[in-house]
Design an enzyme around this catalytic site. Structure first.
Site, PDB file in Angstrom:
ATOM      1  N   HIS A 107       0.802  -1.224   0.000  1.00  0.00           N
ATOM      2  CA  HIS A 107       0.000   0.000   0.000  1.00  0.00           C
ATOM      3  C   HIS A 107       0.840   1.284   0.000  1.00  0.00           C
ATOM      4  O   HIS A 107       0.510   2.253   0.685  1.00  0.00           O
ATOM      5  CB  HIS A 107      -0.939   0.005   1.197  1.00  0.00           C
ATOM      6  CG  HIS A 107      -2.069  -0.975   1.112  1.00  0.00           C
ATOM      7  ND1 HIS A 107      -2.475  -1.565  -0.074  1.00  0.00           N
ATOM      8  CD2 HIS A 107      -2.902  -1.468   2.070  1.00  0.00           C
ATOM      9  CE1 HIS A 107      -3.503  -2.376   0.162  1.00  0.00           C
ATOM     10  NE2 HIS A 107      -3.780  -2.336   1.450  1.00  0.00           N
ATOM     11  N   HIS A 178      -9.899   2.367   0.325  1.00  0.00           N
ATOM     12  CA  HIS A 178      -9.826   1.318   1.347  1.00  0.00           C
ATOM     13  C   HIS A 178     -10.835   1.514   2.487  1.00  0.00           C
ATOM     14  O   HIS A 178     -10.497   1.347   3.654  1.00  0.00           O
ATOM     15  CB  HIS A 178      -8.414   1.273   1.922  1.00  0.00           C
ATOM     16  CG  HIS A 178      -7.979  -0.095   2.395  1.00  0.00           C
ATOM     17  ND1 HIS A 178      -8.747  -0.882   3.231  1.00  0.00           N
ATOM     18  CD2 HIS A 178      -6.856  -0.806   2.163  1.00  0.00           C
ATOM     19  CE1 HIS A 178      -8.109  -1.997   3.490  1.00  0.00           C
ATOM     20  NE2 HIS A 178      -6.953  -1.983   2.843  1.00  0.00           N
ATOM     21  N   ASP A 250      -8.900 -12.504   1.278  1.00  0.00           N
ATOM     22  CA  ASP A 250      -8.034 -11.355   1.011  1.00  0.00           C
ATOM     23  C   ASP A 250      -7.408 -11.605  -0.356  1.00  0.00           C
ATOM     24  O   ASP A 250      -6.205 -11.833  -0.477  1.00  0.00           O
ATOM     25  CB  ASP A 250      -6.966 -11.214   2.102  1.00  0.00           C
ATOM     26  CG  ASP A 250      -6.256  -9.866   2.051  1.00  0.00           C
ATOM     27  OD1 ASP A 250      -6.586  -9.053   1.172  1.00  0.00           O
ATOM     28  OD2 ASP A 250      -5.358  -9.632   2.893  1.00  0.00           O
ATOM     29  N   GLU A 312     -11.784  -3.273  -2.901  1.00  0.00           N
ATOM     30  CA  GLU A 312     -10.783  -2.306  -3.351  1.00  0.00           C
ATOM     31  C   GLU A 312     -10.509  -2.506  -4.844  1.00  0.00           C
ATOM     32  O   GLU A 312      -9.701  -3.361  -5.224  1.00  0.00           O
ATOM     33  CB  GLU A 312      -9.488  -2.496  -2.564  1.00  0.00           C
ATOM     34  CG  GLU A 312      -9.649  -2.466  -1.060  1.00  0.00           C
ATOM     35  CD  GLU A 312      -8.506  -3.186  -0.351  1.00  0.00           C
ATOM     36  OE1 GLU A 312      -7.338  -2.759  -0.527  1.00  0.00           O
ATOM     37  OE2 GLU A 312      -8.772  -4.191   0.332  1.00  0.00           O
TER      38      GLU A 312
END
Length: 348
Positions: A107, A178, A250, A312
């Site tokens: 990120h 996010h 995820d 996302e």
């Protein structure tokens, strides 16, 4: 949200809080610290407005608590880059490794766009424009990058996020948003009974360090298949290699279609709230808050694993090291453009 709790000088810039309202009564509050959405009030089946995103109620917590990505703009590169290394034109660049026990870049690094005080201009009661100059070698990235993000709350109850950027040197870029959503409006609950449909026939499987293996695999007959509505919790503990590696969901899904297309639908059977996600991006990361661990958030609520989900929209993780993935390189003669829409509603 108390405006005074978001008024602070940081990195020689003023942190502020801005409010967007539409004609339907929706309200969104955004701070220019990380471009974070700190509250998002939408009606339930009875017309009661409740906040459906996790976060903190003061800037000190955003600066100091362990979960740093609540509601933020993520960049320069959303998701992971293996070992913090990539090549452009046979020149290797090295980034900070801040994830998976310092194995990967995540990120944008510690001082990614989530940790930037953006220049802000409230265009109208429904629009907020944020801009930032990311300088050459910031976090190790090449090129001076000028980024603009426009938040717009439409009268169709859409939160439209428009990203644009230019660079003076060939570089990589992968911007995303996010927010952690819980459509019940009860932040001390979980999202396991939410129903979700993801418009993706394939995903990018991960290794033990959460990095894509390079394969693009079908979701068919796996716990990652959401081509029809399933509850989030129905298979989140399945005996499956991919589920075990991520401790839940995820994963990057390869969205079917091209252009501006639907990525996902989510429905909460209790509040009857709905969320539709549209994007021009080729992928969407579905994350089920697996690592939320006893975090004190807004309204004196405590967040635990699966207290929220994230969708996302993005290019694929580790794309700079996977030549067959869609490219994330932008050149000086190009303009980066990306659009994501989160549309809120009620299913009666």
């Amino acid at each position: 949200m108390d405006l005074k709790k978001f008024d602070l000088e940081y990195y020689s810039k003023r942190i502020q809080l801005f409010t967007l309202n539409n004609s339907e009564g929706l309200e969104i509050q955004i701070t220019n610290f990380g471009g974070r959405i700190v509250s998002l009030f939408t009606p339930d089946k009875n017309g009661i407005l409740e906040d459906i995103v996790l976060g903190y109620d003061n800037i000190d917590d955003y600066l100091n608590k362990e979960e740093v990505f609540f509601g933020a703009i993520i960049g320069r590169y959303g998701n992971r880059i293996a070992h913090g290394k990539f090549n452009i034109d046979n020149l290797e660049y090295t980034l900070e490794t801040n994830s998976e026990n310092s194995k990967n870049h995540l990120h944008g690094g510690t001082n990614g766009f989530h940790n930037v005080v953006w220049d802000a201009k409230q265009v109208s009661k429904t629009q907020l424009e944020l801009s930032h100059l990311s300088k050459e070698n910031e976090a190790g990235y090449p090129g001076n990058l000028e980024v603009t993000v426009l938040y717009e709350l439409t009268d169709l109850n859409e939160l439209k996020i428009t990203y644009s950027a230019t660079t003076d040197k060939k570089t990589i870029l992968n911007l995303t948003h996010h927010s952690y959503f819980n459509l019940t409006g009860k932040q001390n609950s979980n999202i396991l009974k939410h129903h979700i449909k993801i418009y993706a026939s394939n995903f990018t499987p991960i290794n033990n360090l959460m990095i894509p293996t390079g394969k693009i695999e079908s979701v068919t007959n796996s716990p990652l298949e959401f081509k029809t509505f399933q509850t989030i919790g129905s298979r989140i503990n399945a005996d499956d290699d991919q589920i075990e590696k991520a401790h839940g969901y995820d994963h990057n899904y390869v969205i079917d279609g091209s252009g501006l297309k639907k990525a996902a639908d989510v429905y909460d059977p209790i509040s009857k709230r709905t969320l539709e996600v549209f994007t021009t991006e080729p992928g969407v990361q579905f994350y089920t808050g697996n690592h939320l661990n006893n975090i004190k958030g807004k309204y004196n609520d405590t967040y635990h694993a699966n207290a929220a989900f994230c969708l996302e929209p993005q290019h694929f993780p580790d794309s700079p090291n996977q030549p067959h993935f869609p490219s994330t390189i932008i050149k000086p003669e190009e303009t980066y453009n990306s659009t994501t829409i989160y549309k809120f509603g009620v299913k009666i």
